[in-house]
Scaffold this motif. Sequence first.
Motif, PDB file in Angstrom:
ATOM      1  N   VAL A 173       0.845  -1.214   0.000  1.00  0.00           N
ATOM      2  CA  VAL A 173       0.000   0.000   0.000  1.00  0.00           C
ATOM      3  C   VAL A 173       0.874   1.254   0.000  1.00  0.00           C
ATOM      4  CG1 VAL A 173      -1.595   1.347   1.447  1.00  0.00           C
ATOM      5  CG2 VAL A 173      -2.051  -1.067   1.021  1.00  0.00           C
ATOM      6  N   LEU A 174       2.019   1.171   0.669  1.00  0.00           N
ATOM      7  CA  LEU A 174       2.929   2.325   0.710  1.00  0.00           C
ATOM      8  C   LEU A 174       3.708   2.491  -0.603  1.00  0.00           C
ATOM      9  CD1 LEU A 174       4.383   2.128   4.334  1.00  0.00           C
ATOM     10  CD2 LEU A 174       2.574   3.620   3.474  1.00  0.00           C
ATOM     11  N   GLY A 175       3.528   1.538  -1.517  1.00  0.00           N
ATOM     12  CA  GLY A 175       4.159   1.672  -2.828  1.00  0.00           C
ATOM     13  C   GLY A 175       5.496   0.960  -2.960  1.00  0.00           C
ATOM     14  N   ALA A 176       5.869   0.183  -1.941  1.00  0.00           N
ATOM     15  CA  ALA A 176       7.132  -0.556  -2.048  1.00  0.00           C
ATOM     16  C   ALA A 176       6.964  -1.704  -3.048  1.00  0.00           C
ATOM     17  CB  ALA A 176       7.525  -1.116  -0.680  1.00  0.00           C
ATOM     18  N   GLU A 177       8.085  -2.089  -3.640  1.00  0.00           N
ATOM     19  CA  GLU A 177       8.065  -3.255  -4.525  1.00  0.00           C
ATOM     20  C   GLU A 177       8.348  -4.466  -3.625  1.00  0.00           C
ATOM     21  OE1 GLU A 177      11.291  -5.311  -7.157  1.00  0.00           O
ATOM     22  OE2 GLU A 177      11.088  -3.197  -7.729  1.00  0.00           O
ATOM     23  N   VAL A 178       7.285  -5.156  -3.260  1.00  0.00           N
ATOM     24  CA  VAL A 178       7.396  -6.191  -2.225  1.00  0.00           C
ATOM     25  C   VAL A 178       7.735  -7.551  -2.827  1.00  0.00           C
ATOM     26  CG1 VAL A 178       6.242  -7.298  -0.260  1.00  0.00           C
ATOM     27  CG2 VAL A 178       5.690  -4.922  -0.836  1.00  0.00           C
ATOM     28  N   TRP A 179       8.707  -8.198  -2.202  1.00  0.00           N
ATOM     29  CA  TRP A 179       9.065  -9.570  -2.559  1.00  0.00           C
ATOM     30  C   TRP A 179       8.764 -10.444  -1.348  1.00  0.00           C
ATOM     31  CZ3 TRP A 179      11.725 -11.586  -7.003  1.00  0.00           C
ATOM     32  CH2 TRP A 179      11.892 -10.641  -8.014  1.00  0.00           C
ATOM     33  N   GLY A 180       7.974 -11.482  -1.569  1.00  0.00           N
ATOM     34  CA  GLY A 180       7.606 -12.382  -0.474  1.00  0.00           C
ATOM     35  C   GLY A 180       8.350 -13.698  -0.590  1.00  0.00           C
ATOM     36  N   PHE A 181       9.060 -14.052   0.470  1.00  0.00           N
ATOM     37  CA  PHE A 181       9.802 -15.323   0.511  1.00  0.00           C
ATOM     38  C   PHE A 181       9.083 -16.272   1.456  1.00  0.00           C
ATOM     39  CE2 PHE A 181      12.675 -17.853   3.174  1.00  0.00           C
ATOM     40  CZ  PHE A 181      13.293 -18.656   2.229  1.00  0.00           C
ATOM     41  N   SER A 182       8.749 -17.442   0.960  1.00  0.00           N
ATOM     42  CA  SER A 182       8.094 -18.430   1.805  1.00  0.00           C
ATOM     43  C   SER A 182       8.304 -19.808   1.202  1.00  0.00           C
ATOM     44  CB  SER A 182       6.599 -18.109   1.900  1.00  0.00           C
ATOM     45  OG  SER A 182       6.089 -18.559   3.121  1.00  0.00           O
TER      46      SER A 182
END
Length: 301
Positions: free
Chosen positions: A145-154
């Motif tokens: 929502v803040l505009g970060a380019e999010v990478w999710g590791f799982s």
Amino acid sequence: MEVYVNFDLPPEAEAELRRHFTVVRGGDLSNVEAALVSRLTPEELRKMPRLRFIQAVTAGLDHLPWEQIPPHVVVAGNAGSNADAVAEFALALLLAPYKRIVQYGEKMRRGDYRRDVAIPLLAGRKAAVLGLGEIGTRVAKALAVLGAEVWGFSRTPKEGPWRFTNSLEEALRGASAAVCALPLTKYTRGLVRYEHLALMLEDAVFVNVGRAEVVDREGAWRILKERPSFIFASDVWWGRNDFAKDAEFFALPNVVATPWVAGGYGNEEVWRRMAVEAVKNLITWAMGGRPRNVARREDYI
Ligand code: NDP
């Protein structure tokens, strides 16, 4: 059915438990079939030969005496019950140093009112979330929502406003920020090492709200000494509740430390919800349903 409980429950949860079970808190445990616990010792386990189900009130299950828990006993955690609290805390641990609030606060206290530290943007920058569970997905969504380019590791791919990866290197390479919300298992112990932290940007912020041991202590120490602008903001420490063991970290200017309080420490509302959710899950199991958060035994032994 007899249920062993080894801690004090809020009245609402205690009443609900008593509506369904005979609650035992000590003495003869030979007829106990389920246990609702915060911690559990091998001695307690030995007294419960008919035990079939363990419900922890905590999300993390790394503190249970896994070697002594017979394989047929189902173990359930309580992930989600305080995830709102932890996710909020993780965002605060990230943003307070990332936006230089911690640094300016320290300067102002010293009477240094110079505006000489630039404020970085998170929008458009890469942010990694390690562990896409109850906590991690909340954090990842907020960062998106803040505009970060999010990478999710799982481990298991999960859809959301992030790019999924099961490569730790890919998640952390070039990241400005990272939030670790991984459980401590035999697979995650020491998972995040120096070479992973070194993939992040020079002035990145790494947050840990999972368990300290997921991050290699020596690796964290080395990166903090080598890169004065790299920030390590953590709620969890290798000495567990013996915080003095990690005092050398708290003395570093690029460390932000809190004493294992992210789960809503001291907050009665959060505690009530954790207890109620744990009791609910126990009832689900007793009624033949599918309890939530059943642990994979092979994660621990
Ligand atoms: P969840 O069980 O909901 O999520 C855990 C996530 O980690 C899942 O996405 C899981 O993937 C992933 N995962 C597990 N093992 C691995 C692995 N080997 N490699 C990659 N990913 C993995 O838990 P929560 O989000 O609720 O909590 C996470 C942890 O946070 C807890 O276990 C606890 O240790 C800690 N915690 C700390 C608190 C504090 O006060 N600081 C309070 C509450 C929790 P998959 O779905 O594929 O299994």
